[in-house]
Design an enzyme around this catalytic site. Structure first.
Site, short mmCIF file in Angstrom:
data_model
loop_
_atom_site.label_atom_id
_atom_site.label_comp_id
_atom_site.label_asym_id
_atom_site.label_seq_id
_atom_site.Cartn_x
_atom_site.Cartn_y
_atom_site.Cartn_z
N ASP A 10 0.86 -1.07 -0.01
CA ASP A 10 0.10 -0.02 0.01
C ASP A 10 0.52 1.43 -0.03
OD1 ASP A 10 -2.22 1.97 0.78
OD2 ASP A 10 -1.80 2.11 2.65
N ASP A 12 -0.13 5.19 0.47
CA ASP A 12 -0.37 6.23 1.77
C ASP A 12 -0.96 5.61 3.50
OD1 ASP A 12 -0.96 8.77 0.28
OD2 ASP A 12 -2.53 7.53 -0.79
N GLU A 19 -0.87 11.45 4.77
CA GLU A 19 -2.41 12.12 4.56
C GLU A 19 -2.91 13.20 5.76
OE1 GLU A 19 -4.25 10.82 3.52
OE2 GLU A 19 -4.66 8.64 2.67
N GLY A 53 -10.46 7.46 -1.31
CA GLY A 53 -10.08 7.65 -2.64
C GLY A 53 -10.42 10.02 -3.01
N LYS A 55 -11.44 12.09 -4.43
CA LYS A 55 -12.87 12.79 -5.60
C LYS A 55 -14.87 12.20 -4.12
CE LYS A 55 -12.15 11.35 -9.53
NZ LYS A 55 -10.37 10.96 -9.20
N ARG A 57 -14.17 11.60 -1.06
CA ARG A 57 -13.55 11.54 0.01
C ARG A 57 -14.75 13.35 -0.04
NH1 ARG A 57 -8.10 10.81 1.30
NH2 ARG A 57 -9.09 8.78 1.76
N LYS A 86 -6.10 19.44 -6.53
CA LYS A 86 -5.18 18.69 -5.31
C LYS A 86 -4.66 18.15 -5.51
CE LYS A 86 -4.71 15.58 -2.92
NZ LYS A 86 -4.86 13.59 -2.76
N THR A 123 -3.01 0.13 -4.42
CA THR A 123 -3.22 1.85 -3.20
C THR A 123 -4.48 2.14 -4.31
OG1 THR A 123 -2.50 4.33 -3.14
CG2 THR A 123 -1.92 2.87 -5.19
N THR A 125 -4.99 5.88 -3.92
CA THR A 125 -4.41 7.07 -4.18
C THR A 125 -4.38 7.01 -5.94
OG1 THR A 125 -3.35 8.90 -3.64
CG2 THR A 125 -2.41 7.01 -4.28
N ASP A 184 -1.81 -0.08 6.13
CA ASP A 184 -1.50 0.87 7.39
C ASP A 184 -3.16 0.71 7.68
OD1 ASP A 184 -1.70 2.35 5.58
OD2 ASP A 184 -2.47 4.35 7.16
C1 XBP Z 1 -5.11 6.36 0.65
C2 XBP Z 1 -6.46 7.22 0.01
C3 XBP Z 1 -6.15 8.16 -1.77
C4 XBP Z 1 -5.33 9.36 -0.35
C5 XBP Z 1 -6.18 10.33 -1.73
O1 XBP Z 1 -5.45 5.11 0.25
O2 XBP Z 1 -7.51 6.92 0.59
O3 XBP Z 1 -7.53 8.56 -1.91
O4 XBP Z 1 -5.82 9.86 0.80
O5 XBP Z 1 -5.41 10.32 -2.78
P1 XBP Z 1 -4.08 3.92 0.30
P2 XBP Z 1 -6.60 10.75 -3.93
O6 XBP Z 1 -4.00 4.25 1.67
O7 XBP Z 1 -4.64 2.05 -0.27
O8 XBP Z 1 -2.94 4.04 -0.52
O9 XBP Z 1 -6.97 12.43 -3.84
O10 XBP Z 1 -5.30 10.64 -5.39
O11 XBP Z 1 -7.25 9.53 -4.01
MG MG Z 2 -3.26 3.23 3.46
#
Ligand code: XBP
Ligand code: MG
Length: 252
Positions: A10, A12, A19, A53, A55, A57, A86, A123, A125, A184
């Site tokens: 993963d 983020d 974050e 995600g 959008k 969110r 963003k 991921t 993101t 995580d």
């Molecule tokens: C992280 C997410 C992402 C980021 C924002 O998930 O949920 O949406 O917060 O990125 P992961 P975007 O831990 O699975 O990577 O704005 O590009 O969606």
């Molecule tokens: Mg994560």
């Protein structure tokens, strides 16, 4: 039990703490730029992370917290426009002020590569965010270390759906039991486990109190030889940092 062949990371919260001080800040800068009275505090953002995600969110925020907001007719297009802005800001941030990788990430990736393990990224993101983080925080050519970068909207349903893990397995022609996912968050483990992939958790600053039922092991971080991890759940034997032998031990 099949032999371990691949690690699926993963991004983020797992590779780096992206974050609170990067994604959240980029969202807020965009809201200011577009003269919106939206501001995501550290605490509120923790609640918004329930939805993966960016959008999705923003849509969740409007639905749950801003019934007063006068929505434009083309709200979906507006959210896409906000998200593009963003993403640009987030990528500039990672370029100008590279984030530090979490303990053990660089070391484990190097060990995995020299041991001939295959690597993938899985991921929710946006793909360019992954490339920026890898290039600026790991190594300029680091994106090429990963056979697959499964990211963002390449599948219809984001985590906690299993789609993105199933996509990575298919692209790499692997069975779930040949892999370990490193995650995580609860959304992350739900996604990986729904794809039947054994999962190691390193809790991050927003996720430490989440429910990680089904995890192979839960750690505060991957640890380093001179900086042992703390085991929050599971059995790591006599290992004090996550290396390939420790991962194989935990799989058994
Ligand atoms: C992280 C997410 C992402 C980021 C924002 O998930 O949920 O949406 O917060 O990125 P992961 P975007 O831990 O699975 O990577 O704005 O590009 O969606
Ligand atoms: Mg994560």
């Amino acid at each position: 039990m099949s032999e371990l062949q691949a690690l699926l990371f993963d991004v983020d919260g797992t590779l780096a703490e992206t974050e609170r001080d990067a994604h959240r800040v980029a969202f807020n800068e965009t809201f200011t730029e577009f003269k919106l009275d939206w501001n995501w505090s550290v605490e509120l953002y923790g609640e918004l992370l329930a939805v993966t995600g960016g959008k999705e969110r923003m849509q969740f925020y409007l639905d749950k917290y801003r019934p007063d907001y006068q929505q434009p007719k083309d709200l979906a297009d507006f959210i896409i426009e906000l998200h593009k802005d963003k993403t640009k800001r987030y990528n500039n941030m990672l370029c100008k002020n590279p984030l530090t990788l979490r303990p053990g990430v660089r070391r484990l990736l190097a060990e995995a590569r020299s041991a001939g393990l295959r690597l993938g990224i899985v991921t929710t993101t946006t793909p360019e965010n992954v490339i920026s983080l890898l290039e600026h925080s790991l190594a300029p050519e680091a994106a090429s270390w990963f056979e697959v970068i499964a990211a963002g909207g390449v599948v219809p349903a984001k985590k906690p759906a299993p789609d993105i893990y199933n996509y990575a397995l298919q692209q790499m022609d692997l069975q779930p039991e040949q892999c370990i996912a490193i995650e995580d968050s609860q959304n992350g483990i739900r996604s990986a486990k729904a794809a039947n992939i054994p999962t190691l958790i390193t809790v991050s600053n927003y996720t430490r109190n989440e429910d990680f039922t089904g995890a192979m092991v839960v750690l505060d971080n991957l640890g380093e030889p001179d900086q042992p991890f703390t085991v929050l759940a599971g059995d790591t034997g006599s290992f004090t940092y996550a290396d390939i032998d420790m991962l194989k031990f935990c799989l058994k």
